[in-house]
Design a protein around this motif. Structure first.
Motif, mmCIF file in Angstrom:
data_model
loop_
_atom_site.group_PDB
_atom_site.id
_atom_site.type_symbol
_atom_site.label_atom_id
_atom_site.label_comp_id
_atom_site.label_asym_id
_atom_site.label_seq_id
_atom_site.Cartn_x
_atom_site.Cartn_y
_atom_site.Cartn_z
ATOM 1 N N ALA A 1 0.690 7.607 0.016
ATOM 2 C CA ALA A 1 0.580 7.269 1.467
ATOM 3 C C ALA A 1 -0.618 6.117 1.904
ATOM 4 N N ILE A 2 -1.642 6.349 1.134
ATOM 5 C CA ILE A 2 -2.563 5.353 1.105
ATOM 6 C C ILE A 2 -2.272 3.806 0.955
ATOM 7 N N GLU A 3 -1.425 3.846 -0.081
ATOM 8 C CA GLU A 3 -0.816 2.431 -0.623
ATOM 9 C C GLU A 3 0.099 1.944 0.571
ATOM 10 N N ALA A 4 0.931 2.624 0.890
ATOM 11 C CA ALA A 4 2.038 2.348 2.096
ATOM 12 C C ALA A 4 1.199 1.936 3.160
ATOM 13 N N LEU A 5 0.073 2.532 3.606
ATOM 14 C CA LEU A 5 -0.602 2.180 4.910
ATOM 15 C C LEU A 5 -1.319 0.724 4.394
ATOM 16 N N GLN A 6 -1.784 0.408 3.392
ATOM 17 C CA GLN A 6 -2.363 -0.692 2.906
ATOM 18 C C GLN A 6 -1.346 -1.801 3.002
ATOM 19 N N THR A 7 -0.009 -1.746 2.659
ATOM 20 C CA THR A 7 0.903 -2.613 2.603
ATOM 21 C C THR A 7 1.208 -3.403 4.106
ATOM 22 N N ILE A 8 0.906 -2.345 4.822
ATOM 23 C CA ILE A 8 0.858 -2.597 6.643
ATOM 24 C C ILE A 8 -0.143 -3.514 7.062
ATOM 25 N N SER A 9 -1.221 -3.131 6.714
ATOM 26 C CA SER A 9 -2.639 -3.881 7.038
ATOM 27 C C SER A 9 -2.535 -5.321 6.092
ATOM 28 N N LYS A 10 -1.964 -5.341 4.899
ATOM 29 C CA LYS A 10 -1.911 -6.655 4.300
ATOM 30 C C LYS A 10 -0.954 -7.690 4.991
ATOM 31 N N LYS A 11 0.180 -7.111 5.515
ATOM 32 C CA LYS A 11 1.009 -8.017 6.349
ATOM 33 C C LYS A 11 0.679 -8.173 7.813
ATOM 34 N N TYR A 12 0.027 -7.343 8.141
ATOM 35 C CA TYR A 12 -0.532 -7.744 9.652
ATOM 36 C C TYR A 12 -2.004 -7.768 9.808
ATOM 37 N N SER A 13 -2.621 -8.758 10.094
ATOM 38 C CA SER A 13 -3.978 -8.816 10.042
ATOM 39 C C SER A 13 -4.647 -8.001 11.454
ATOM 40 N N SER A 14 -3.771 -7.904 12.405
ATOM 41 C CA SER A 14 -4.413 -7.064 13.474
ATOM 42 C C SER A 14 -4.322 -5.478 13.209
ATOM 43 N N ILE A 15 -3.825 -4.989 12.184
ATOM 44 C CA ILE A 15 -3.736 -3.534 11.891
ATOM 45 C C ILE A 15 -4.579 -3.495 10.630
ATOM 46 N N LYS A 16 -5.679 -3.056 11.018
ATOM 47 C CA LYS A 16 -6.585 -2.672 9.748
ATOM 48 C C LYS A 16 -7.157 -1.333 9.968
ATOM 49 N N PHE A 17 -7.583 -0.811 8.700
ATOM 50 C CA PHE A 17 -7.951 0.630 8.585
ATOM 51 C C PHE A 17 -8.998 0.433 7.496
#
Length: 128
Positions: A52-68
């Protein structure tokens, strides 16, 4: 079942396999919705907290405005549901067996009159 639009995914309990063409078409449609939203929430159904965390990190890598941040302390056992809120930066994970697998994206709006939409489930590797 034919998958041509994001709403076609609503019939699935777990993310279907997508061809490259389907993934590209769905990503274009999803991005149009994400970029028009004020913020998004992300739900991830996965077989483990690490997936789950890996999937979330792929979103953050793709979109710089979506960070956690501070994802290290997140832990749950077995099948999990992870929820992340772009506006607050909050991320929670809980054990939950019996779910499918996939990513759910909900586009949110500051103006209460706008209707929010949830898209998915998308495959866990959709944003890689």
């Amino acid at each position: 079942m034919e998958i041509n639009k994001l709403f076609d995914l609503n019939n699935f309990r777990t993310a279907p396999q997508l061809s490259d063409g389907q993934a590209k078409k769905l990503l274009e449609e999803l991005e149009a919705n994400i970029f028009n939203a004020d913020w998004i929430t992300i739900g991830i159904m996965a077989p483990s907290d690490n997936k789950a965390i890996e999937a979330l990190q792929t979103i953050s890598k793709k979109y710089s405005s979506i960070k956690f941040e501070n994802l290290g302390p997140l832990h749950a056992y077995g099948g999990v549901f992870l929820k992340a809120n772009q506006k607050t930066g909050n991320v929670f994970v809980r054990s939950e067996n019996g779910l499918g697998e996939g990513i759910l994206i909900t586009c949110q709006y500051d103006e209460g009159a706008k209707e929010f939409n949830t898209f998915g489930p998308l495959p866990l590797d959709f944003f890689t």
